[in-house]
Design a protein around this motif. Structure first.
Motif, PDB file in Angstrom:
ATOM      1  N   VAL A  63       5.145   0.015  80.463  1.00 31.61           N
ATOM      2  CA  VAL A  63       5.693   0.951  79.358  1.00 31.61           C
ATOM      3  C   VAL A  63       5.487   2.421  79.180  1.00 31.61           C
ATOM      4  CG1 VAL A  63       5.965   0.847  76.920  1.00 31.61           C
ATOM      5  CG2 VAL A  63       6.312  -1.344  77.865  1.00 31.61           C
ATOM      6  N   ILE A  64       4.495   2.686  79.635  1.00 31.47           N
ATOM      7  CA  ILE A  64       4.022   3.914  79.278  1.00 31.47           C
ATOM      8  C   ILE A  64       4.567   4.947  80.640  1.00 31.47           C
ATOM      9  CG2 ILE A  64       2.075   3.896  77.603  1.00 31.47           C
ATOM     10  CD1 ILE A  64      -0.041   4.013  79.815  1.00 31.47           C
ATOM     11  N   THR A  65       4.600   4.299  81.554  1.00 33.10           N
ATOM     12  CA  THR A  65       5.503   5.007  82.840  1.00 33.10           C
ATOM     13  C   THR A  65       6.772   5.001  82.890  1.00 33.10           C
ATOM     14  OG1 THR A  65       4.814   2.776  84.138  1.00 33.10           O
ATOM     15  CG2 THR A  65       3.146   4.516  84.187  1.00 33.10           C
ATOM     16  N   SER A  66       7.396   4.331  82.021  1.00 33.78           N
ATOM     17  CA  SER A  66       8.847   3.964  82.046  1.00 33.78           C
ATOM     18  C   SER A  66       9.593   5.411  81.469  1.00 33.78           C
ATOM     19  CB  SER A  66       9.362   2.995  81.360  1.00 33.78           C
ATOM     20  OG  SER A  66       8.927   2.977  79.700  1.00 33.78           O
ATOM     21  N   LYS A  67      10.708   5.744  81.842  1.00 30.17           N
ATOM     22  CA  LYS A  67      11.436   6.889  81.437  1.00 30.17           C
ATOM     23  C   LYS A  67      11.651   6.871  79.870  1.00 30.17           C
ATOM     24  CE  LYS A  67      13.418   8.433  85.673  1.00 30.17           C
ATOM     25  NZ  LYS A  67      12.829   7.137  86.771  1.00 30.17           N
ATOM     26  N   ASN A  68      12.131   5.939  79.398  1.00 27.36           N
ATOM     27  CA  ASN A  68      12.529   5.749  78.043  1.00 27.36           C
ATOM     28  C   ASN A  68      11.495   5.267  77.120  1.00 27.36           C
ATOM     29  OD1 ASN A  68      12.308   3.102  78.892  1.00 27.36           O
ATOM     30  ND2 ASN A  68      14.029   2.345  77.880  1.00 27.36           N
ATOM     31  N   ILE A  69       9.967   5.812  77.471  1.00 24.12           N
ATOM     32  CA  ILE A  69       8.953   5.425  76.588  1.00 24.12           C
ATOM     33  C   ILE A  69       9.105   5.915  75.038  1.00 24.12           C
ATOM     34  CG2 ILE A  69       8.085   7.967  77.037  1.00 24.12           C
ATOM     35  CD1 ILE A  69       5.132   6.627  76.733  1.00 24.12           C
ATOM     36  N   GLN A  70       9.995   6.852  74.604  1.00 24.90           N
ATOM     37  CA  GLN A  70      10.043   7.070  73.306  1.00 24.90           C
ATOM     38  C   GLN A  70      10.569   5.991  72.118  1.00 24.90           C
ATOM     39  OE1 GLN A  70      11.396  11.209  72.942  1.00 24.90           O
ATOM     40  NE2 GLN A  70       9.168  11.992  73.474  1.00 24.90           N
ATOM     41  N   SER A  71      11.423   5.351  72.980  1.00 24.18           N
ATOM     42  CA  SER A  71      12.232   4.248  72.663  1.00 24.18           C
ATOM     43  C   SER A  71      11.453   2.853  72.302  1.00 24.18           C
ATOM     44  CB  SER A  71      13.626   3.994  73.211  1.00 24.18           C
ATOM     45  OG  SER A  71      13.177   3.466  74.389  1.00 24.18           O
ATOM     46  N   ASN A  72      10.209   2.955  73.043  1.00 20.26           N
ATOM     47  CA  ASN A  72       9.264   1.732  73.054  1.00 20.26           C
ATOM     48  C   ASN A  72       8.159   1.921  72.148  1.00 20.26           C
ATOM     49  OD1 ASN A  72      10.445  -0.230  74.942  1.00 20.26           O
ATOM     50  ND2 ASN A  72      10.041   1.336  76.592  1.00 20.26           N
ATOM     51  N   THR A  73       8.183   2.583  70.886  1.00 22.96           N
ATOM     52  CA  THR A  73       7.140   3.038  70.147  1.00 22.96           C
ATOM     53  C   THR A  73       6.470   1.726  69.507  1.00 22.96           C
ATOM     54  OG1 THR A  73       8.148   5.051  69.532  1.00 22.96           O
ATOM     55  CG2 THR A  73       6.634   4.270  67.851  1.00 22.96           C
ATOM     56  N   PHE A  74       7.408   0.719  68.979  1.00 19.42           N
ATOM     57  CA  PHE A  74       6.852  -0.474  68.522  1.00 19.42           C
ATOM     58  C   PHE A  74       5.902  -1.154  69.581  1.00 19.42           C
ATOM     59  CE2 PHE A  74       7.614  -4.744  67.031  1.00 19.42           C
ATOM     60  CZ  PHE A  74       6.830  -4.688  65.912  1.00 19.42           C
ATOM     61  N   LYS A  75       6.551  -1.228  70.728  1.00 19.18           N
ATOM     62  CA  LYS A  75       5.930  -2.006  71.626  1.00 19.18           C
ATOM     63  C   LYS A  75       4.437  -1.511  72.009  1.00 19.18           C
ATOM     64  CE  LYS A  75       9.033  -4.350  74.932  1.00 19.18           C
ATOM     65  NZ  LYS A  75       9.951  -4.271  76.242  1.00 19.18           N
ATOM     66  N   ILE A  76       4.495  -0.037  72.156  1.00 20.62           N
ATOM     67  CA  ILE A  76       3.238   0.712  72.410  1.00 20.62           C
ATOM     68  C   ILE A  76       2.218   0.365  71.229  1.00 20.62           C
ATOM     69  CG2 ILE A  76       2.201   2.803  72.490  1.00 20.62           C
ATOM     70  CD1 ILE A  76       4.775   3.756  73.962  1.00 20.62           C
ATOM     71  N   GLN A  77       2.460   0.484  69.948  1.00 18.07           N
ATOM     72  CA  GLN A  77       1.702   0.183  69.019  1.00 18.07           C
ATOM     73  C   GLN A  77       1.079  -1.366  68.951  1.00 18.07           C
ATOM     74  OE1 GLN A  77       4.773   1.042  65.855  1.00 18.07           O
ATOM     75  NE2 GLN A  77       3.837   3.164  65.240  1.00 18.07           N
ATOM     76  N   ASN A  78       2.053  -2.282  69.299  1.00 20.95           N
ATOM     77  CA  ASN A  78       1.694  -3.818  69.535  1.00 20.95           C
ATOM     78  C   ASN A  78       0.536  -3.859  70.768  1.00 20.95           C
ATOM     79  OD1 ASN A  78       3.125  -4.577  67.200  1.00 20.95           O
ATOM     80  ND2 ASN A  78       4.732  -5.138  68.295  1.00 20.95           N
TER      81      ASN A  78
END
Length: 198
Positions: free
Chosen positions: A59-74
């Motif tokens: 997720v943190i190496t993907s291009k659309n990281i900013q749309s994955n905020t909820f995933k990153i938090q979890n």
């Protein structure tokens, strides 16, 4: 008559010794089950943590990281959820010390269990230190850990942080390995105690 009295006395002493051992074995089994229950609560977490870290790195190496905020938090919440595994060992040590002249398989397995439990406690303590250093301290200016709000994605997407996560993954792998060894050993000891108490 003296010989009969001595035989009766020896029989009584042996019976007392057997009864004392049974009492200690019962306490040991209780303690062992308590430790087993403690570990059982973490089996799912230990089985899934490597996958969680791998998914997080993706997720943190993907291009659309900013749309994955909820995933990153979890993911971060799951990764930072750490435990120092501690064990009650008073009856285990009591049994080892009381019956240290016996080369029984139970004694050998209890000694092994004692070392495994110590190793797991040390590995899990070290694991928390590694997470604090490599995740929490690295991201403390980028993420508000009380609210989960991501203030900046720069450090999250950096090579430095990715390398930190590989270090965390390695520590978690070591803990999981030690966890499995300890868990199996506790079950093995439980079986041996059950045989002796029959």
């Amino acid at each position: 008559d003296l010989l009969i009295a001595l035989q009766i006395n020896n029989w009584n002493e042996n019976r007392k010794a057997d009864e004392n051992e049974r009492v200690l074995l019962s306490k040991l089994r209780e303690e062992n089950n308590l430790n087993l229950n403690t570990l059982q609560d973490y089996v799912t977490y230990r089985d899934s943590i490597s996958g969680i870290i791998a998914d997080f790195i993706t997720v943190i190496t993907s291009k659309n990281i900013q749309s994955n905020t909820f995933k990153i938090q979890n993911y971060l919440e799951a990764i930072l959820a750490s435990t120092i595994y501690t064990f009650t060992q008073s009856n285990l040590l009591n049994y080892i010390n009381t019956y240290n002249n016996k080369t029984s398989s139970l004694n050998r397995e209890l000694t092994t269990l004692q070392f495994y439990q110590k190793d797991l406690e040390m590995a899990s303590t070290k694991g928390i230190d590694i997470k604090i250093e490599n995740v929490y301290k690295t991201l403390e200016n980028s993420i508000d850990f009380t609210t989960g709000e991501i203030k900046s994605f720069e450090m999250l997407t950096s090579l430095k942080f990715r390398n930190n996560m590989i270090f965390v993954a390695s520590a978690e792998y070591d803990i999981s390995l030690q966890f499995k060894k300890t868990y199996r050993q506790i079950k093995k000891v439980d079986s041996l105690i059950s045989i002796k108490l029959k």
